[in-house]
Design a protein around this motif. Sequence first.
Motif, short mmCIF file in Angstrom:
data_model
loop_
_atom_site.label_atom_id
_atom_site.label_comp_id
_atom_site.label_asym_id
_atom_site.label_seq_id
_atom_site.Cartn_x
_atom_site.Cartn_y
_atom_site.Cartn_z
N LEU A 222 59.09 95.11 66.00
CA LEU A 222 58.34 95.82 64.96
C LEU A 222 57.29 94.92 64.33
O LEU A 222 56.15 95.35 64.09
N SER A 226 53.39 95.67 64.67
CA SER A 226 52.65 95.94 63.42
C SER A 226 51.37 95.13 63.38
O SER A 226 50.30 95.65 63.01
N PHE A 243 60.60 104.35 68.34
CA PHE A 243 60.55 103.08 67.63
C PHE A 243 61.95 102.52 67.33
O PHE A 243 62.07 101.41 66.82
N THR A 245 63.69 103.19 64.99
CA THR A 245 63.59 102.87 63.57
C THR A 245 63.33 104.16 62.81
O THR A 245 62.41 104.91 63.15
N ASP A 247 62.26 106.24 59.26
CA ASP A 247 61.27 105.92 58.23
C ASP A 247 61.90 105.56 56.90
O ASP A 247 61.18 105.29 55.92
N ASP A 249 64.18 103.05 57.07
CA ASP A 249 64.56 101.68 57.41
C ASP A 249 63.71 100.70 56.60
O ASP A 249 62.50 100.86 56.47
N TRP A 252 60.60 99.44 58.14
CA TRP A 252 59.50 100.39 58.33
C TRP A 252 58.52 100.36 57.16
O TRP A 252 57.36 100.70 57.31
N PHE A 255 55.04 98.83 57.57
CA PHE A 255 54.74 98.71 59.00
C PHE A 255 53.37 99.30 59.30
O PHE A 255 53.03 100.38 58.84
N ASP A 261 52.29 108.59 59.28
CA ASP A 261 53.30 109.29 60.05
C ASP A 261 53.02 110.79 59.99
O ASP A 261 52.98 111.37 58.91
N HIS A 285 58.44 108.77 66.55
CA HIS A 285 57.34 108.98 65.59
C HIS A 285 56.01 109.12 66.31
O HIS A 285 55.82 108.59 67.42
#
Length: 317
Positions: A222, A226, A243, A245, A247, A249, A252, A255, A261, A285
């Motif tokens: 990540l 990023s 991901f 992951t 949102d 997290d 995140w 990120f 998103d 995502h």
Amino acid sequence: MALRTHRITPSQRCRDLLCIGGAAVLTVALIGHERVPDVFGVGVVLDSALPWLGVGIPVLTLTAALCRSKMGALTVLAPLIAWTYLFGSWWATGTGSATVPHSTQVKVVTQNLYAGNQQPAATARALSALDADLIGLQEFSAGNAEAVSSILAGDHRYYVVEGTVALWSRYPISTTTSVDVGVGWRRGLRAHVETPRGDLVVYVLHLPSFRLGDTAQRDHGLMTLSRNLASDTAERVVVLGDFNTTDTDRRWQGFAPGYHDTQRSAGSGPGFTWPAKLPVVRPDHVLIRGVRATSSKVDRTPGTDHRAVAVTLDLER
């Protein structure tokens, strides 16, 4: 005449404290989850399960009723307000697409095919039925490649494969490069797509999984991604991916600055995608920069363990 006074018994006081304590713990967990130490991955699991902590609110309400605790019933308002503040907007109506000319729209889909997919042809037919211009795939493997390719090629003349990710397109693809997602094999690509409304840079990504007690590789992926996304100089960018992951997290937050998103800007509801049969989290995502999402929704496709995310973009934002 003497006034009658109501004395709180030790038993009632204990029940009140039980209800108040439960409401306090739930409220703190909701608004302060990022402060819970991420020891053995427990913090990330709490982050991912955060929306489901709302289940505790009716439980606390029922407990307060059974305990006949008026104070307990009042304190349930605290976690209710916290949960509504965090997740109430998920059900707000997304941006409508009725006034957007069809000629300026591009529809994109992201789908984790699942390496153990026993019905890859059925998955591909379902994806084709979504009538997307661009389809990003993860876990594109030897077991599903032939069946998927033969079906998607009918409407998508152009495609590129990088390791276990692939992009299928109705428009010409050029300048494809590999993208580092923090693992030792290829699970990311970046490509220029020449749409009728100009160039669009498209990423297809599959970040490392995280396990309880082992999030280091996912976190590294990540962080690396990023930086790469933030430094991309393209005017219009779409990122399609699994991901691993949610949102909620903690990793995140912050990120890929500048990206949005699509589920939050143009969708409605939580948009959960995994597991496919009864999704409880959203690791999949679509992120955008320089374009506008007019709709975002989740679709069930057969044979996979993830649901697909389908997004309509307006390139003339």
